[in-house]
Design an enzyme around this catalytic site. Structure first.
Site, mmCIF file in Angstrom:
data_model
loop_
_atom_site.group_PDB
_atom_site.id
_atom_site.type_symbol
_atom_site.label_atom_id
_atom_site.label_comp_id
_atom_site.label_asym_id
_atom_site.label_seq_id
_atom_site.Cartn_x
_atom_site.Cartn_y
_atom_site.Cartn_z
ATOM 1 N N PRO A 2 -12.657 5.298 0.389
ATOM 2 C CA PRO A 2 -11.946 5.462 -0.877
ATOM 3 C C PRO A 2 -10.878 4.382 -1.043
ATOM 4 C CG PRO A 2 -12.173 7.564 0.255
ATOM 5 C CD PRO A 2 -12.607 6.507 1.223
ATOM 6 N N GLU A 3 -10.901 3.690 -2.173
ATOM 7 C CA GLU A 3 -9.937 2.641 -2.452
ATOM 8 C C GLU A 3 -8.978 3.116 -3.546
ATOM 9 O OE1 GLU A 3 -9.697 0.095 -0.591
ATOM 10 O OE2 GLU A 3 -11.618 0.077 0.450
ATOM 11 N N ARG A 156 -3.111 -20.334 3.555
ATOM 12 C CA ARG A 156 -4.064 -19.435 4.219
ATOM 13 C C ARG A 156 -5.459 -20.042 4.170
ATOM 14 N NH1 ARG A 156 -2.710 -13.052 3.449
ATOM 15 N NH2 ARG A 156 -0.451 -13.210 3.289
#
Length: 276
Positions: A2-3, A156
């Site tokens: 679940p997000e 990054r």
């Protein structure tokens, strides 16, 4: 897992119904990821306040004149779901926490037991504070801008999809929604984060918000066992543009959608529409 959309849909499905309820008891099943952190009987007679969400966590504030104020931090883990009703069937093998209240019982069901329910004196203290302090901004917050995203992606080298999933820049953009947002923004998921320009960050911020808005409207995604507290599943996965559509035509250019694995998660993208 679940997000953000699934957790927010879950919150909306029971927050008003449990607000103001008095706790009459709590019961535990098999151990979850962390211990509750308080004796279940200590929750009795406390009153549930307004349920809020931070990332994929839910916070249930509890207040009582004769007890220290605090609350319960809940996480659904990989396969968890909540139920809330005036009466529920007897707890089963996968039901690991119940909060009994004057307005119904809130139950956490989690077959894989990666979920969590823990008590803390506030969201800023104890284990709750430690867990929440590492989270990035909410995707619908004004702070989530192209400039903010571009600044944190600078330097990054990890792929942009991995940066979205990490949760320390922006929370709640899970695997499905990252694939869909990158498709909407026209960005190849393998693109090194530092190569995503400010202009592309503007498109990506809009795509993240648009994707999550559609997911919320459709009740989130149900791939296996997600249900809200009414027992309803989500339908976003039925309208996905690229996710789980390997070999099918891209809805824009008809090129076959490709699948690759990033960080042990499946990524879907259009090799023609999405540029590095």
């Amino acid at each position: 897992m679940p997000e953000l959309p699934e957790v927010e849909v879950t919150r909306q499905s029971f927050a008003e119904r449990i607000f103001g309820a008095q706790v009459t008891g709590a019961s535990l099943g098999k151990p979850l990821r962390w211990p509750l952190g308080v004796a279940p009987e200590a929750l009795r007679d406390q009153v549930v306040g307004a349920v809020t969400r931070r990332g994929k966590y839910l916070w249930l504030p509890l207040e009582a004149p004769t007890a220290a104020r605090g609350g319960l931090l809940l996480h659904l883990g990989m396969s968890g779901s909540l139920s809330f009703a005036p009466a529920l069937p007897p707890a089963g093998a996968h039901d690991h926490f119940e909060l009994h209240t004057s307005q119904g019982t809130l139950r956490l069901t989690d077959p894989r037991r990666f979920g969590a329910v823990l008590w803390s004196s506030s969201q800023a203290e104890g284990l709750a504070g430690k867990l929440l302090s590492t989270l990035g901004v909410e995707p619908f917050d004004a702070a989530f801008t192209a400039g903010y995203l571009h600044g944190l992606l600078h330097g990054r080298r990890v792929a942009i999809k991995q940066a979205l999933l990490a949760g320390d820049i922006v929370v709640g953009v899970g695997n499905i929604y990252a694939s869909e947002a990158l498709f909407q923004a026209g960005i190849d998921p393998r693109t090194p984060s530092y190569r995503v320009s400010l202009a592309r960050c503007e498109r990506l911020v809009e795509a993240v918000r648009g994707t999550l808005t559609r997911a919320l409207a459709l009740g989130g995604s149900t791939l296996r066992d997600f249900r809200d507290t009414h027992g309803m599943g989500g339908e976003f996965q039925l309208q996905a543009q690229v996710y789980d559509r390997e070999g099918l035509p891209c809805p824009r250019c008809c090129t076959a959608v490709k699948r690759l694995v990033q960080g042990q998660r499946s990524t879907y993208f259009c090799p023609r529409c999405q540029k590095r």
